[in-house]
Structure formats: C-alpha cells, structure tokens
Design a protein around this motif. Structure first.
Motif, short mmCIF file in Angstrom:
data_model
loop_
_atom_site.label_atom_id
_atom_site.label_comp_id
_atom_site.label_asym_id
_atom_site.label_seq_id
_atom_site.Cartn_x
_atom_site.Cartn_y
_atom_site.Cartn_z
N PRO A 196 51.09 14.67 -2.47
CA PRO A 196 51.88 15.81 -2.00
C PRO A 196 52.64 16.45 -3.18
O PRO A 196 53.14 15.74 -4.05
N GLY A 197 52.65 17.76 -3.21
CA GLY A 197 53.36 18.49 -4.25
C GLY A 197 52.51 18.85 -5.46
O GLY A 197 52.91 19.68 -6.26
N LYS A 198 51.35 18.24 -5.61
CA LYS A 198 50.49 18.56 -6.75
C LYS A 198 49.92 19.96 -6.57
O LYS A 198 49.42 20.31 -5.52
N ARG A 199 50.02 20.77 -7.62
CA ARG A 199 49.47 22.13 -7.59
C ARG A 199 48.23 22.17 -8.47
O ARG A 199 48.18 21.55 -9.52
N HIS A 200 47.22 22.91 -8.00
CA HIS A 200 46.00 23.07 -8.79
C HIS A 200 45.25 24.32 -8.37
O HIS A 200 45.58 24.95 -7.37
N LYS A 201 44.26 24.67 -9.19
CA LYS A 201 43.43 25.85 -8.93
C LYS A 201 41.97 25.45 -9.18
O LYS A 201 41.47 25.56 -10.30
N PRO A 202 41.28 24.95 -8.16
CA PRO A 202 39.89 24.53 -8.33
C PRO A 202 38.98 25.69 -8.74
O PRO A 202 39.12 26.81 -8.22
N ALA A 203 38.08 25.42 -9.67
CA ALA A 203 37.10 26.40 -10.12
C ALA A 203 35.76 25.71 -10.32
O ALA A 203 35.70 24.66 -10.99
N ALA A 204 34.70 26.26 -9.75
CA ALA A 204 33.36 25.71 -9.94
C ALA A 204 32.96 25.89 -11.40
O ALA A 204 33.14 26.96 -11.97
N THR A 205 32.45 24.83 -12.00
CA THR A 205 31.98 24.90 -13.38
C THR A 205 30.49 24.59 -13.40
O THR A 205 29.96 23.99 -12.46
N GLY A 206 29.82 25.00 -14.44
CA GLY A 206 28.39 24.76 -14.52
C GLY A 206 27.61 25.83 -13.77
O GLY A 206 28.16 26.85 -13.35
N SER A 207 26.32 25.59 -13.60
CA SER A 207 25.43 26.60 -13.02
C SER A 207 25.09 26.34 -11.55
O SER A 207 24.34 27.10 -10.95
N GLN A 208 25.65 25.28 -10.97
CA GLN A 208 25.34 24.95 -9.58
C GLN A 208 26.53 25.25 -8.66
O GLN A 208 27.68 25.23 -9.09
N THR A 209 26.21 25.51 -7.39
CA THR A 209 27.25 25.64 -6.38
C THR A 209 27.96 24.30 -6.26
O THR A 209 27.33 23.25 -6.30
N CYS A 210 29.27 24.33 -6.13
CA CYS A 210 30.06 23.11 -5.95
C CYS A 210 30.38 22.95 -4.46
O CYS A 210 30.92 23.87 -3.84
N ILE A 211 30.02 21.79 -3.92
CA ILE A 211 30.32 21.49 -2.52
C ILE A 211 31.08 20.17 -2.49
O ILE A 211 30.64 19.18 -3.07
N CYS A 212 32.23 20.19 -1.82
CA CYS A 212 33.08 19.00 -1.73
C CYS A 212 33.48 18.77 -0.28
O CYS A 212 33.57 19.71 0.51
N TYR A 213 33.75 17.51 0.04
CA TYR A 213 34.36 17.17 1.32
C TYR A 213 35.82 16.87 1.02
O TYR A 213 36.14 16.07 0.14
N VAL A 214 36.72 17.54 1.73
CA VAL A 214 38.16 17.42 1.50
C VAL A 214 38.82 16.88 2.77
O VAL A 214 38.68 17.47 3.84
N ALA A 215 39.54 15.77 2.64
CA ALA A 215 40.26 15.16 3.77
C ALA A 215 41.73 15.08 3.42
O ALA A 215 42.10 14.86 2.26
N THR A 216 42.59 15.24 4.43
CA THR A 216 44.03 15.14 4.22
C THR A 216 44.61 14.07 5.13
O THR A 216 44.05 13.76 6.18
N ALA A 217 45.73 13.53 4.71
CA ALA A 217 46.44 12.52 5.51
C ALA A 217 47.93 12.70 5.26
O ALA A 217 48.35 13.07 4.16
N PRO A 218 48.76 12.44 6.27
CA PRO A 218 50.20 12.60 6.09
C PRO A 218 50.81 11.54 5.17
O PRO A 218 51.85 11.75 4.59
N HIS A 219 50.15 10.40 5.03
CA HIS A 219 50.65 9.29 4.21
C HIS A 219 49.50 8.73 3.39
O HIS A 219 48.41 9.29 3.38
N ARG A 220 49.72 7.61 2.76
CA ARG A 220 48.68 6.98 1.95
C ARG A 220 47.45 6.68 2.80
O ARG A 220 47.55 6.33 3.96
N PHE A 221 46.27 6.82 2.18
CA PHE A 221 45.05 6.42 2.84
C PHE A 221 45.05 4.89 2.90
O PHE A 221 45.48 4.22 1.97
N ARG A 222 44.59 4.34 3.98
CA ARG A 222 44.59 2.89 4.14
C ARG A 222 43.18 2.39 4.30
O ARG A 222 42.35 3.01 4.96
N ARG A 223 42.94 1.23 3.75
CA ARG A 223 41.63 0.59 3.87
C ARG A 223 41.62 -0.24 5.14
O ARG A 223 42.55 -0.98 5.43
N ARG A 224 40.56 -0.10 5.90
CA ARG A 224 40.43 -0.89 7.12
C ARG A 224 39.87 -2.26 6.75
O ARG A 224 38.95 -2.36 5.95
N ALA A 225 40.42 -3.30 7.37
CA ALA A 225 39.95 -4.66 7.07
C ALA A 225 38.72 -5.00 7.88
O ALA A 225 38.40 -4.45 8.87
#
Length: 79
Positions: A50-79
């Motif tokens: 939270p609070g990190k600022r950025h400006k994503p830009a595709a680099t290279g010659s290919q289309t950039c495709i990402c999966y973006v997930a958000t969470a209100p707190h830390r991501f947790r690993r399931r046991a």
C-alpha cells in the motif's frame, strides 16, 4: 484476496502513474513491463505494498499481459 483482473499493455503503451491503497500482486503472463522500480518478464511475481506509486509501461516488442490481484492485508499461504 478480493479478486483479480487482467492488465494488457501493447508495446510502448503505459498506464497512468498511480498508487495503491491495498497490497497488490502482479504475475507477468506474457511480454514484459517496467514501472520505475524494476523490469519484469514472463513468470515474474511483483508485490507492491500500500502506498507504492508506479507507472507500468510495456517494454520490448510483445504485448504485455499480467494478472493483477489485490488484498486488504498480507497475502497468506494456505496450509
């Protein structure tokens, strides 16, 4: 995790400068992008706190495709 979405940037395309009020995890599925903090390629996992600022830009010659997930707190690993 509250959900996710796909982000698609064509070569040379940028997203607006923005920050996050929540924890964000981005997985690069295709292509690559940079955001002022690093350059990320297919298979990379990028965690932005939270609070990190950025400006994503595709680099290279290919289309950039990402999966973006958000969470209100830390991501947790399931046991």
């Amino acid at each position: 995790v509250d959900g996710g979405k796909l982000m698609k940037l064509e070569p040379g395309e940028t997203a607006p400068m923005h920050g996050h009020g929540r924890l964000e995890a981005t997985v690069v599925l295709h292509g690559c992008f940079s955001d002022g903090h690093g350059e990320y390629r297919r298979g990379d996992l990028v965690i932005a706190g939270p609070g990190k600022r950025h400006k994503p830009a595709a680099t290279g010659s290919q289309t950039c495709i990402c999966y973006v997930a958000t969470a209100p707190h830390r991501f947790r690993r399931r046991a």
